[in-house]
Design an enzyme around this catalytic site. Structure first.
Site, PDB file in Angstrom:
ATOM      1  N   GLU A  76       0.844  -1.200  -0.166  1.00  0.00           N
ATOM      2  CA  GLU A  76      -0.153  -0.020  -0.113  1.00  0.00           C
ATOM      3  C   GLU A  76       0.903   1.233  -0.130  1.00  0.00           C
ATOM      4  O   GLU A  76       0.553   2.307  -0.411  1.00  0.00           O
ATOM      5  CB  GLU A  76      -0.958  -0.016   1.198  1.00  0.00           C
ATOM      6  CG  GLU A  76      -1.898  -1.144   1.222  1.00  0.00           C
ATOM      7  CD  GLU A  76      -2.860  -1.136  -0.226  1.00  0.00           C
ATOM      8  OE1 GLU A  76      -2.838  -0.036  -0.462  1.00  0.00           O
ATOM      9  OE2 GLU A  76      -3.143  -2.375  -0.559  1.00  0.00           O
ATOM     10  N   HIS A  79       1.615   2.455  -3.503  1.00  0.00           N
ATOM     11  CA  HIS A  79       0.707   3.148  -3.998  1.00  0.00           C
ATOM     12  C   HIS A  79       0.700   4.622  -3.697  1.00  0.00           C
ATOM     13  O   HIS A  79       0.428   5.631  -4.356  1.00  0.00           O
ATOM     14  CB  HIS A  79      -1.031   2.574  -3.580  1.00  0.00           C
ATOM     15  CG  HIS A  79      -1.138   1.231  -4.378  1.00  0.00           C
ATOM     16  ND1 HIS A  79      -1.071   1.155  -5.466  1.00  0.00           N
ATOM     17  CD2 HIS A  79      -1.611   0.052  -3.839  1.00  0.00           C
ATOM     18  CE1 HIS A  79      -1.523  -0.324  -5.735  1.00  0.00           C
ATOM     19  NE2 HIS A  79      -1.755  -0.655  -4.552  1.00  0.00           N
TER      20      HIS A  79
END
Length: 378
Positions: A76, A79
């Site tokens: 994550e 991202h």
């Protein structure tokens, strides 16, 4: 474990346990993740049970779970860091039952940016998987360290490859949606296409899981996890398709009439920008000016651009014939016809932004809006 859940709408963040901040972004842990951690520890304990006491085996299994969640967090973070590279803020990172999600403060301004942000997570997972495999090969024997490294390598490679499949809500689905958006000029069409492919991925996953279970290659726990994943995939894909259709159904005329934005960097000569627009899949798009972080900061005024003599357009910066985004009136995509007429009368302008929340869906020229409103009187 795979990071597939779609983030909730802005302002609707589900409560979770705060874990602090990572790279400036708040990190939360959903209670469902704790349940999943316990189930993974129970399933992993037999892998390390030989030669260890029950307590030691559970401790090793717990270490594996912690490392697994750290891998998802790094996925994550990939991202988040790429999003920030393009000037998109990060509201937070959340770890939950089947992985995690990164909540951004606004959508990507261009297909290329959306693709880069989506691809970052799987690339991180594949890199971690490759590094884990290399370390496992370097550690002699089949002891605990080698076993942990091997399992982490396999899990990260599976996460990276599965997340790369071209269907929403997987990261590969966002890549597909960005590609369709790039070639059609329609963000919504890309989301719908990737959503339907995502439903196909869910069905294939269900059939594969059942087949592996029947052949004895998968445990009952593995089957239950796979079917839970299938349900999540199906729901996420369906939600993406319904969201686009709902926005368009709210104001079908606006959605159909809005022209997309075609972004060019500030400093681009007007002639070059117009040539690029003419060669694009949507020559009816409105030219937009991008800052160094690829954020839309202005839209080109058709009249101002037309007033520049063709012989001088190669010398004129496109930004000099553009209006700052903050000065362009906005029309919510859910606005009723009566509201649109009121906005048009109280705030006449050459261009209007068609918005859905914080997302700019496109640009509507005043003449097109006026003609459409007249058609609604009939």
């Amino acid at each position: 474990m795979t990071a597939i859940p779609a983030p909730p709408p802005p302002g609707a963040r589900r409560p979770g346990i705060p874990l602090g901040r990572l790279a400036g972004a708040p990190v939360h842990l959903q209670p469902s993740a704790l349940l999943f951690a316990g189930l993974v520890a129970l399933a992993y304990r037999p892998v390390v049970a030989a030669g260890h006491t029950t307590a030691a085996a559970y401790l090793i299994a717990l270490v594996f779970v912690v490392l697994l969640f750290a891998s998802v967090l790094l996925h994550e973070l990939g991202h988040a860091l790429v999003a920030r590279r393009y000037g998109i803020g990060v509201r937070g990172i959340t770890l939950e039952l089947l992985g995690g999600y990164t909540e951004l403060d606004r959508p990507a301004p261009r297909p290329g940016v959306d693709l880069a942000v989506a691809a970052a997570g799987p690339l991180v997972s594949l890199t971690l998987g490759g590094a884990g495999a290399a370390l496992a090969a370097a550690v002699p024997g089949d002891g605990i360290v080698n076993t942990l490294l091997t399992q982490l390598a396999v899990s990260n490679l599976v996460v990276g490859l599965f997340n790369s499949l071209p269907g929403l809500p997987l990261d590969g689905g966002r890549v597909l949606a960005a590609a369709v958006w790039r070639f059609t000029g329609d963000r919504g069409r890309g989301v719908v296409a990737a959503g339907w492919v995502g439903r196909g991925v869910a069905l294939v996953t269900a059939v594969t899981a059942l087949l592996l279970f029947q052949l004895g290659f998968q445990s009952l726990f593995g089957l239950a996890f796979a079917l839970l994943l299938v349900v999540t995939l199906w729901q996420g894909a369906g939600a993406a398709v319904r969201a686009v259709r709902g926005a368009r159904a709210a104001a079908p005329g606006l959605a159909a009439l809005a022209a997309p934005l075609a972004g060019v960097p500030a400093g681009t000569p007007l002639a070059r920008a117009q040539d690029q627009l003419a060669a694009s899949p949507r020559p009816d798009a409105v030219l937009a000016v991008l800052d160094p972080q690829d954020r839309v900061v202005a839209v080109v005024d058709d009249a101002a651009a037309a007033a520049v003599p063709p012989a001088h357009r190669g010398e004129v910066d496109v930004a000099t014939v553009a209006r700052a985004l903050s000065t362009v009136p906005a029309l919510p995509v859910t606005a009723a016809v009566a509201d649109l007429r009121e906005i048009l009368e109280s705030n006449p302008a050459a261009l209007y932004l068609v918005t859905s929340g914080e997302d700019v869906c496109g640009v509507l020229r005043a003449a097109v809006l006026t003609d459409w409103l007249e058609s609604q009187r009939k």
